[in-house]
Write a protein that holds these residues in place. Structure first.
Motif, PDB file in Angstrom:
ATOM      1  N   MET A  77       0.818  -1.213   0.000  1.00 13.14           N
ATOM      2  CA  MET A  77       0.000   0.000   0.000  1.00 13.14           C
ATOM      3  C   MET A  77       0.849   1.259   0.000  1.00 13.14           C
ATOM      4  SD  MET A  77      -3.304  -0.972   2.230  1.00 13.14           S
ATOM      5  CE  MET A  77      -4.083   0.561   1.836  1.00 13.14           C
ATOM      6  N   ASP A  78       1.956   1.187   0.716  1.00 12.46           N
ATOM      7  CA  ASP A  78       2.830   2.357   0.814  1.00 12.46           C
ATOM      8  C   ASP A  78       3.409   2.719  -0.564  1.00 12.46           C
ATOM      9  OD1 ASP A  78       4.221   4.313   2.481  1.00 12.46           O
ATOM     10  OD2 ASP A  78       6.027   3.244   1.855  1.00 12.46           O
ATOM     11  N   ILE A  79       3.869   1.709  -1.274  1.00 15.15           N
ATOM     12  CA  ILE A  79       4.454   1.972  -2.599  1.00 15.15           C
ATOM     13  C   ILE A  79       3.378   2.496  -3.558  1.00 15.15           C
ATOM     14  CG2 ILE A  79       5.335   0.723  -4.639  1.00 15.15           C
ATOM     15  CD1 ILE A  79       7.258  -0.623  -2.518  1.00 15.15           C
ATOM     16  N   TYR A  80       2.200   1.923  -3.451  1.00 22.06           N
ATOM     17  CA  TYR A  80       1.091   2.373  -4.293  1.00 22.06           C
ATOM     18  C   TYR A  80       0.755   3.835  -3.979  1.00 22.06           C
ATOM     19  CZ  TYR A  80      -2.774   0.864  -7.308  1.00 22.06           C
ATOM     20  OH  TYR A  80      -3.624   0.662  -8.356  1.00 22.06           O
ATOM     21  N   GLY A  81       0.748   4.140  -2.681  1.00 25.91           N
ATOM     22  CA  GLY A  81       0.469   5.521  -2.265  1.00 25.91           C
ATOM     23  C   GLY A  81       1.515   6.491  -2.774  1.00 25.91           C
ATOM     24  N   ARG A  82       2.756   6.029  -2.837  1.00 27.42           N
ATOM     25  CA  ARG A  82       3.819   6.906  -3.361  1.00 27.42           C
ATOM     26  C   ARG A  82       3.678   7.126  -4.860  1.00 27.42           C
ATOM     27  NH1 ARG A  82       8.676   4.042  -0.242  1.00 27.42           N
ATOM     28  NH2 ARG A  82      10.051   5.304  -1.521  1.00 27.42           N
ATOM     29  N   PHE A  83       3.112   6.153  -5.550  1.00 24.37           N
ATOM     30  CA  PHE A  83       2.860   6.351  -6.982  1.00 24.37           C
ATOM     31  C   PHE A  83       1.869   7.509  -7.188  1.00 24.37           C
ATOM     32  CE2 PHE A  83       3.813   1.644  -8.193  1.00 24.37           C
ATOM     33  CZ  PHE A  83       5.160   1.901  -8.057  1.00 24.37           C
ATOM     34  N   TYR A  84       1.047   7.766  -6.152  1.00 20.79           N
ATOM     35  CA  TYR A  84       0.102   8.890  -6.229  1.00 20.79           C
ATOM     36  C   TYR A  84       0.652  10.125  -5.517  1.00 20.79           C
ATOM     37  CZ  TYR A  84      -3.492   5.791  -8.084  1.00 20.79           C
ATOM     38  OH  TYR A  84      -4.209   4.931  -8.887  1.00 20.79           O
ATOM     39  N   VAL A 122       9.702   3.085  -6.976  1.00 20.34           N
ATOM     40  CA  VAL A 122      10.049   1.975  -7.876  1.00 20.34           C
ATOM     41  C   VAL A 122      11.365   1.346  -7.426  1.00 20.34           C
ATOM     42  CG1 VAL A 122      10.623   1.334 -10.257  1.00 20.34           C
ATOM     43  CG2 VAL A 122       8.847   3.020  -9.831  1.00 20.34           C
ATOM     44  N   VAL A 123      12.341   2.200  -7.092  1.00 19.40           N
ATOM     45  CA  VAL A 123      13.652   1.706  -6.657  1.00 19.40           C
ATOM     46  C   VAL A 123      13.484   0.867  -5.385  1.00 19.40           C
ATOM     47  CG1 VAL A 123      15.946   2.378  -5.831  1.00 19.40           C
ATOM     48  CG2 VAL A 123      14.873   3.664  -7.689  1.00 19.40           C
ATOM     49  N   LEU A 179      13.740   1.167 -12.304  1.00 20.09           N
ATOM     50  CA  LEU A 179      14.246  -0.197 -12.441  1.00 20.09           C
ATOM     51  C   LEU A 179      15.732  -0.203 -12.771  1.00 20.09           C
ATOM     52  CD1 LEU A 179      11.282  -1.897 -14.384  1.00 20.09           C
ATOM     53  CD2 LEU A 179      12.000  -2.359 -12.045  1.00 20.09           C
ATOM     54  N   LEU A 180      16.156   0.732 -13.630  1.00 17.62           N
ATOM     55  CA  LEU A 180      17.578   0.800 -13.971  1.00 17.62           C
ATOM     56  C   LEU A 180      18.402   1.191 -12.751  1.00 17.62           C
ATOM     57  CD1 LEU A 180      17.621   2.500 -17.516  1.00 17.62           C
ATOM     58  CD2 LEU A 180      17.951   0.101 -16.963  1.00 17.62           C
ATOM     59  N   ALA A 181      17.887   2.127 -11.955  1.00 18.93           N
ATOM     60  CA  ALA A 181      18.650   2.590 -10.786  1.00 18.93           C
ATOM     61  C   ALA A 181      18.808   1.481  -9.753  1.00 18.93           C
ATOM     62  CB  ALA A 181      17.961   3.803 -10.163  1.00 18.93           C
ATOM     63  N   SER A 182      17.716   0.744  -9.496  1.00 14.09           N
ATOM     64  CA  SER A 182      17.846  -0.330  -8.503  1.00 14.09           C
ATOM     65  C   SER A 182      18.747  -1.432  -9.044  1.00 14.09           C
ATOM     66  CB  SER A 182      16.478  -0.881  -8.116  1.00 14.09           C
ATOM     67  OG  SER A 182      15.882  -1.503  -9.217  1.00 14.09           O
ATOM     68  N   GLY A 183      18.617  -1.730 -10.330  1.00 18.50           N
ATOM     69  CA  GLY A 183      19.488  -2.733 -10.949  1.00 18.50           C
ATOM     70  C   GLY A 183      20.946  -2.303 -10.898  1.00 18.50           C
ATOM     71  N   LEU A 184      21.174  -1.033 -11.110  1.00 15.33           N
ATOM     72  CA  LEU A 184      22.544  -0.500 -11.071  1.00 15.33           C
ATOM     73  C   LEU A 184      23.126  -0.642  -9.663  1.00 15.33           C
ATOM     74  CD1 LEU A 184      24.809   1.114 -12.482  1.00 15.33           C
ATOM     75  CD2 LEU A 184      23.633   3.203 -11.818  1.00 15.33           C
ATOM     76  N   PHE A 185      22.314  -0.317  -8.673  1.00 17.31           N
ATOM     77  CA  PHE A 185      22.752  -0.407  -7.284  1.00 17.31           C
ATOM     78  C   PHE A 185      23.125  -1.852  -6.929  1.00 17.31           C
ATOM     79  CE2 PHE A 185      21.760  -0.821  -2.716  1.00 17.31           C
ATOM     80  CZ  PHE A 185      22.591   0.169  -2.210  1.00 17.31           C
ATOM     81  N   ILE A 186      22.223  -2.760  -7.283  1.00 15.75           N
ATOM     82  CA  ILE A 186      22.444  -4.184  -6.949  1.00 15.75           C
ATOM     83  C   ILE A 186      23.671  -4.708  -7.699  1.00 15.75           C
ATOM     84  CG2 ILE A 186      21.485  -6.510  -7.246  1.00 15.75           C
ATOM     85  CD1 ILE A 186      18.660  -5.118  -6.913  1.00 15.75           C
ATOM     86  N   THR A 187      23.738  -4.401  -8.998  1.00 16.82           N
ATOM     87  CA  THR A 187      24.808  -4.951  -9.825  1.00 16.82           C
ATOM     88  C   THR A 187      26.170  -4.413  -9.409  1.00 16.82           C
ATOM     89  OG1 THR A 187      23.209  -5.079 -11.624  1.00 16.82           O
ATOM     90  CG2 THR A 187      25.516  -5.325 -12.230  1.00 16.82           C
ATOM     91  N   THR A 188      26.233  -3.153  -9.039  1.00 22.19           N
ATOM     92  CA  THR A 188      27.520  -2.584  -8.624  1.00 22.19           C
ATOM     93  C   THR A 188      28.031  -3.311  -7.382  1.00 22.19           C
ATOM     94  OG1 THR A 188      26.803  -0.467  -9.496  1.00 22.19           O
ATOM     95  CG2 THR A 188      28.681  -0.417  -8.016  1.00 22.19           C
TER      96      THR A 188
END
Lengths: 334, 373
Positions: free
Chosen positions: A97-104, B7-8, B223-232
């Protein structure tokens, strides 16, 4: 203002016409149902309204916003519970829910308060720190409803929200939707293939079949709209010739429609109980032995059969792309 | 920004909740190192050579002494003594020996009588690299035999070629470390970024996110940023562990400048590969496609990169491919920094190529991503 308004909305996938010039409107504040079997076009319609796929032609507006021209505006206004369970299994309920809320872009403090309230509302507050992978189907569905409300949408869309749920979980979801209607005066559009769900929840129902809306009214209005008011269901001893029986019954002047269902023959008549002796006499003549006779009141299912010529459970084999499962984008079945 | 960070965070949490993925991402490249290092080994070793010695004279003995010292020293060949020529040749045909050396009965006597002394070497040339190594080892054993009978005269000054290695002695398996790090980057890029968007699509999770106001750029960049973090982190871990296995203590050989240079190579290489994978696979809707395509792409990028064989020895068309392969520049830069101890100045060309390639790929990835079902 209407919450939804579509004009001649059409969507084709190759040669398959999933939606065929659909025009309808959902009034603000109402709970509207789209009733139809699998493959009728319900999910396609929802996906257009939620900006996931573009229409081939026609126009659709959600909360007065054109779904093609101002997609971002539509997304801000709606909360959606998709047909598939779409919460992240690797995250907890709170994180989902938190991530969804951040999308908004909801500020942190406000977001936390809302999440806490909504998880409490759907009865998941105690399990908010558990991974969703440990949840039952019913719990996930409740979580998805809560997640769809995190940004306080004006309009909630639910695509077959109780599919795959056990009867008890289904009742919990129904109660939750009724409460939402009462407490927030939300506009709700739900699709369903369950007659009882549409009958129990919806103020108005549109019956959709083969991409077309074949009837739209209140449940009562739909029932009143067909001339035949009674249904006689007759069960026979095994081994009767079904085609002969339908032909014989169909010739009677007071029979409007006769169709076989799983358990027997359903006859729609405007003559009510008076039709039963005549029917039994006719069956006796052709040697079809009757075991049980029921006289039923008209239901929404009868309305559906009257409009589509078949019961909703009689699903056709779903057309599936040759490429599904191979990773190549699907053209059908979506 | 709040959406991008969401997303990250989501991606990182999901990755960390799958410890097997973390473990496999570290172990796989190290296993590659162990397997590659022990299968190629640079110079071949322990090639079975059958010797049929029919001469007991001093020159045959001298050759045997030399062969034994090759067997004990560089270990190019492992000697097997056969009394019977037919048995030895049968063994060659069966693949028991890579070569058969036959020293005939009159070999020493012919040398003493200043006649042409002949010995025979039969080679299994179905494996050219092995047979060449056996030939070279046997030629070394034969070189100079009989020359002590040359007329005594004043020795002329001969040109002398001294063999001087520019860099400190590096074992073959140690030379593979830069390539293994690049492979770790590839695996990291493949198991993050585009893989996660395809998984989301496959599991249906993507649908719920696409109905929110999140933008295409938020999704791709997140997605690229999290992938970059993990891969590094993975790439540095693989570098550290593989060096340790091979007896290199990084804290003794690396400076902060070289660590920074390695960091830059890892970051740019990751962006190049992630972007490339995104462009090619972001529209796939089954993780199987990513697996199959990724495996294929790994091979066609890794082997022509110069990680194992020098690019210069490739045919022209493969050389041309190598010039546009980002892994070529990554391996070259990593080798220059890690094995030669060079700084940023020596790899600025590589970094410039990687930066341009990464920019183009990341931009193309954002364009290629379809923000719809």
């Amino acid at each position: 203002m209407n919450a939804v308004e579509t004009i001649e909305l059409t969507k084709t996938f190759g040669e398959v016409r999933a939606l065929d010039r659909v025009s309808f409107a959902v009034k603000e504040g109402e709970l509207f149902g789209l009733l139809g079997p699998n493959g009728a076009g319900k999910t396609t319609l929802i996906r257009i309204l939620t900006t996931l796929i573009p229409p081939t032609s026609g126009e659709a507006r959600v909360m007065g916003i054109n779904v093609v021209e101002r997609q971002a505006g539509v997304r801000e206004k709606i909360g959606v519970v998709a047909q598939a369970l779409t919460t992240d299994l690797d995250l907890t309920a709170f994180e989902n829910m938190d991530i969804y809320g951040r999308f908004y872009s909801i500020p942190k403090k406000e977001r936390r308060e809302r999440i806490s309230y909504l998880l409490g509302m759907v009865g998941l507050k105690e399990r908010s720190k558990d991974l969703v992978a440990t949840y039952s189907g019913g719990m996930r569905r409740r979580l998805e409803v809560a997640r769809a409300l995190v940004h306080r949408p004006a309009f909630l869309i639910l695509d077959e929200p109780t599919i795959g749920l056990d009867p008890q979980s289904r009742l919990v979801v129904w109660d939750m939707l009724r409460k939402l209607r009462q407490d927030y005066n939300l506009t709700i559009l739900l699709t369903t293939l369950y007659m009882e769900e549409a009958e129990a929840l919806c103020e108005r129902v549109a019956i959709i079949d083969y991409g077309k809306i074949v009837a739209l009214d209140t449940v009562e209005g739909l029932k009143n709209g067909i001339p035949e008011k009674d249904t006689v269901e007759i069960r026979f001893k095994e081994g009767v010739n079904k085609e002969d029986i339908v032909r014989e019954v169909g010739a009677l002047p007071f029979v409007c429609l006769a169709a076989w269902e799983d358990e027997g023959l359903r006859i729609y008549t405007d003559k009510g109980p008076a039709s039963i002796p005549i029917l039994l006499e006719r069956f006796k003549k052709i040697g079809a032995e009757v075991t049980e006779v029921f006289l039923k009141e008209l239901t929404l299912e009868d309305v559906f059969i009257r409009h589509t010529g078949r019961p909703i459970r009689e699903e056709e084999a779903k057309k599936v792309s040759f490429f599904i499962g191979a990773g190549i984008p699907r053209r059908f079945g979506r | 920004m709040i959406r991008f960070l969401a997303v990250v965070e989501r991606d990182l949490r999901k990755f960390l909740r799958n410890p097997m993925v973390v473990l496999v991402s570290i172990l796989m490249p190290i296993l590659y190192l162990i397997i590659l290092g022990n299968s190629f080994q640079g110079e071949l070793k322990n090639l079975p050579l059958a010797v049929v010695r029919m001469d007991s004279g001093p020159y045959a003995e001298k050759i045997m002494e030399r062969l034994r010292s090759i067997e004990a020293g560089p270990r190019t060949v492992a000697l097997y003594y056969a009394a019977d020529q037919g048995f030895a040749m049968e063994g060659l045909k069966k693949g028991l020996f890579k070569g058969v050396l036959i020293i005939p009965p009159d070999f020493s006597r012919d040398i003493l009588h200043k006649k042409t002394a002949e010995a025979g070497i039969f080679l299994d040339n179905s494996e050219p690299i092995a047979s060449n190594s056996v030939r070279n080892a046997v030629s070394a054993a034969f070189s100079g035999i009989g020359s002590e009978f040359a007329a005594v005269r004043e020795e002329r000054a001969r040109p002398l070629l001294r063999d001087i290695e520019v860099y400190k002695k590096i074992d073959y398996d140690q030379t593979l470390i830069p390539g293994v790090v690049i492979m770790a980057i590839f695996l990291g890029a493949m198991t993050t970024g585009v893989f996660n968007t395809v998984m989301d699509k496959f599991l249906g999770t993507e649908e719920s996110y696409l109905m929110t106001p999140i933008t295409k750029t938020d999704i791709v960049m997140g997605l690229l940023a999290s992938g970059l973090f993990i891969t590094t982190i993975l790439a540095f871990l693989v570098l550290f562990i593989s060096s340790l296995i091979l007896g290199i203590y990084l804290w003794q050989v690396l400076t902060w400048q070289t660590v920074f240079a390695i960091f830059l190579v890892i970051v740019l290489s990751t962006l190049c590969l992630q972007g490339l994978l995104f462009v090619m696979l972001s529209r796939a809707d089954h993780p199987r496609i990513v697996g199959v395509f990724g495996g294929f792409l790994n091979v066609i990028l890794f082997f022509p990169s110069g990680a194992i064989y020098p690019v210069e020895s490739f045919p022209w068309w493969l050389k041309a491919f190598s010039t546009v392969n980002p892994e070529t520049y990554s391996v070259h830069a990593m080798r220059a920094i890690f094995s030669k101890g060079e700084g940023l100045g020596a790899v600025k060309g590589d970094l410039a190529f990687l930066a341009v390639f990464a920019f183009i790929m990341v931009a193309a990835a954002t364009l290629a991503y379809k923000r719809r079902l």
